[in-house]
Design a protein around this motif. Structure first.
Motif, PDB file in Angstrom:
ATOM      1  N   LEU A  17       0.829  -1.208   0.000  1.00 52.42           N
ATOM      2  CA  LEU A  17       0.000   0.000   0.000  1.00 52.42           C
ATOM      3  C   LEU A  17       0.863   1.258   0.000  1.00 52.42           C
ATOM      4  N   ALA A  18       1.901   1.266   0.825  1.00 51.35           N
ATOM      5  CA  ALA A  18       2.807   2.424   0.863  1.00 51.35           C
ATOM      6  C   ALA A  18       3.467   2.631  -0.497  1.00 51.35           C
ATOM      7  N   LEU A  19       3.864   1.541  -1.144  1.00 53.08           N
ATOM      8  CA  LEU A  19       4.498   1.618  -2.465  1.00 53.08           C
ATOM      9  C   LEU A  19       3.532   2.177  -3.511  1.00 53.08           C
ATOM     10  N   VAL A  20       2.320   1.642  -3.546  1.00 57.22           N
ATOM     11  CA  VAL A  20       1.334   2.093  -4.540  1.00 57.22           C
ATOM     12  C   VAL A  20       0.997   3.564  -4.341  1.00 57.22           C
ATOM     13  N   VAL A  21       0.758   3.974  -3.109  1.00 52.10           N
ATOM     14  CA  VAL A  21       0.432   5.375  -2.837  1.00 52.10           C
ATOM     15  C   VAL A  21       1.588   6.285  -3.239  1.00 52.10           C
ATOM     16  N   ILE A  28       1.310  11.952 -10.001  1.00 51.79           N
ATOM     17  CA  ILE A  28       0.330  13.042 -10.096  1.00 51.79           C
ATOM     18  C   ILE A  28       0.638  14.277  -9.256  1.00 51.79           C
ATOM     19  N   ARG A  29       1.600  14.200  -8.371  1.00 49.00           N
ATOM     20  CA  ARG A  29       1.867  15.329  -7.480  1.00 49.00           C
ATOM     21  C   ARG A  29       3.262  15.883  -7.684  1.00 49.00           C
ATOM     22  N   LYS A  30       3.408  17.123  -7.277  1.00 51.26           N
ATOM     23  CA  LYS A  30       4.724  17.748  -7.340  1.00 51.26           C
ATOM     24  C   LYS A  30       5.452  17.658  -6.003  1.00 51.26           C
ATOM     25  N   HIS A  31       4.745  17.260  -4.965  1.00 54.05           N
ATOM     26  CA  HIS A  31       5.347  17.152  -3.633  1.00 54.05           C
ATOM     27  C   HIS A  31       4.663  16.029  -2.863  1.00 54.05           C
ATOM     28  N   PRO A  32       5.308  15.517  -1.820  1.00 51.52           N
ATOM     29  CA  PRO A  32       4.689  14.435  -1.033  1.00 51.52           C
ATOM     30  C   PRO A  32       3.449  14.939  -0.297  1.00 51.52           C
ATOM     31  N   ASP A  33       2.402  14.150  -0.312  1.00 54.00           N
ATOM     32  CA  ASP A  33       1.208  14.509   0.441  1.00 54.00           C
ATOM     33  C   ASP A  33       1.139  13.673   1.716  1.00 54.00           C
ATOM     34  N   ASP A  34       0.113  13.922   2.493  1.00 52.27           N
ATOM     35  CA  ASP A  34      -0.018  13.222   3.771  1.00 52.27           C
ATOM     36  C   ASP A  34      -0.111  11.710   3.601  1.00 52.27           C
ATOM     37  N   TRP A  35      -0.805  11.250   2.549  1.00 51.09           N
ATOM     38  CA  TRP A  35      -0.980   9.811   2.361  1.00 51.09           C
ATOM     39  C   TRP A  35       0.345   9.108   2.118  1.00 51.09           C
ATOM     40  N   ALA A  36       1.202   9.728   1.333  1.00 50.46           N
ATOM     41  CA  ALA A  36       2.511   9.112   1.069  1.00 50.46           C
ATOM     42  C   ALA A  36       3.342   9.076   2.348  1.00 50.46           C
ATOM     43  N   LEU A  37       3.251  10.124   3.145  1.00 51.34           N
ATOM     44  CA  LEU A  37       4.000  10.173   4.405  1.00 51.34           C
ATOM     45  C   LEU A  37       3.433   9.180   5.421  1.00 51.34           C
ATOM     46  N   ILE A  38       2.121   9.016   5.423  1.00 57.58           N
ATOM     47  CA  ILE A  38       1.497   8.051   6.332  1.00 57.58           C
ATOM     48  C   ILE A  38       1.954   6.629   5.991  1.00 57.58           C
ATOM     49  N   ALA A  89      11.490  13.292   2.560  1.00 60.02           N
ATOM     50  CA  ALA A  89      10.292  13.780   1.886  1.00 60.02           C
ATOM     51  C   ALA A  89       9.769  15.086   2.468  1.00 60.02           C
ATOM     52  N   ILE A  90       9.880  15.265   3.784  1.00 58.93           N
ATOM     53  CA  ILE A  90       9.375  16.525   4.350  1.00 58.93           C
ATOM     54  C   ILE A  90      10.380  17.665   4.225  1.00 58.93           C
ATOM     55  N   SER A  91      11.647  17.322   4.032  1.00 58.89           N
ATOM     56  CA  SER A  91      12.646  18.396   3.893  1.00 58.89           C
ATOM     57  C   SER A  91      12.833  18.827   2.441  1.00 58.89           C
ATOM     58  N   GLU A  92      12.614  17.922   1.496  1.00 57.96           N
ATOM     59  CA  GLU A  92      12.749  18.264   0.078  1.00 57.96           C
ATOM     60  C   GLU A  92      11.393  18.055  -0.586  1.00 57.96           C
ATOM     61  N   LYS A  93      10.672  19.122  -0.741  1.00 53.51           N
ATOM     62  CA  LYS A  93       9.323  19.056  -1.299  1.00 53.51           C
ATOM     63  C   LYS A  93       9.379  18.990  -2.820  1.00 53.51           C
ATOM     64  N   ARG A  95       8.770  16.151  -6.413  1.00 52.54           N
ATOM     65  CA  ARG A  95       8.161  14.921  -6.913  1.00 52.54           C
ATOM     66  C   ARG A  95       9.029  13.715  -6.576  1.00 52.54           C
ATOM     67  N   TRP A  96      10.337  13.893  -6.587  1.00 57.70           N
ATOM     68  CA  TRP A  96      11.249  12.768  -6.394  1.00 57.70           C
ATOM     69  C   TRP A  96      11.292  12.301  -4.947  1.00 57.70           C
ATOM     70  N   SER A  97      10.827  13.113  -4.046  1.00 58.95           N
ATOM     71  CA  SER A  97      10.699  12.654  -2.656  1.00 58.95           C
ATOM     72  C   SER A  97       9.696  11.511  -2.565  1.00 58.95           C
ATOM     73  N   ASN A  98       8.647  11.577  -3.393  1.00 63.28           N
ATOM     74  CA  ASN A  98       7.690  10.466  -3.445  1.00 63.28           C
ATOM     75  C   ASN A  98       8.367   9.194  -3.949  1.00 63.28           C
ATOM     76  N   SER A  99       9.296   9.351  -4.879  1.00 54.77           N
ATOM     77  CA  SER A  99      10.041   8.185  -5.382  1.00 54.77           C
ATOM     78  C   SER A  99      10.901   7.570  -4.283  1.00 54.77           C
ATOM     79  N   VAL A 100      11.465   8.409  -3.440  1.00 58.34           N
ATOM     80  CA  VAL A 100      12.255   7.907  -2.313  1.00 58.34           C
ATOM     81  C   VAL A 100      11.355   7.123  -1.358  1.00 58.34           C
TER      82      VAL A 100
END
Length: 120
Positions: A17-21, A28-38, A89-93, A95-100
């Motif tokens: 689930l974490a991977l898919v989100v 679709i996003r330019k920065h990590p959202d709450d769901w990806a961080l959760i 992810a919270i320090s570097e807003k 798209r690639w933070s989501n990849s990390v």
């Protein structure tokens, strides 16, 4: 081959689930959202519970069949990955933070799979 137990299945579902989100957030996003961080936080919480359970199982006589040092090394390394990805992810807003975050979930699953192999 490993036998499927509740901890492995729960960990696989949480990592998936974490991977898919995180992959969707990357697309679709330019920065990590709450769901990806959760997802990273849930993965870390699972690993803490898994580690406590492993310690209790080992104290109770259910010994690691493989090398215990290797098992605990994998667990400690897996415990470090989600927080590093989370803080990245919270320090570097970007798209690639989501990849990390996605990479962290995928690698954590591989480590969980290997820990189950070592245990059995």
């Amino acid at each position: 081959m490993i036998s499927l137990n509740g901890f492995f299945i729960a960990g696989a579902v949480i990592c998936a689930l974490a991977l898919v989100v995180a992959v969707i957030a990357t697309a679709i996003r330019k920065h990590p959202d709450d769901w990806a961080l959760i997802g990273a936080a849930a993965t870390e919480l699972f690993l803490v519970v898994y580690g406590i359970s492993a310690a209790i199982r080992q104290i109770g006589g259910n010994q690691v069949q493989g090398d215990p040092v290797e098992f605990w090394g994998y667990l400690i390394t897996a415990l470090v990955m989600p927080p590093v990805a989370f803080f990245w992810a919270i320090s570097e807003k970007s798209r690639w933070s989501n990849s990390v975050l996605a990479a962290s979930a995928a690698v954590t699953f591989v480590m969980l799979f290997r820990m189950e192999q070592i245990w059995q």
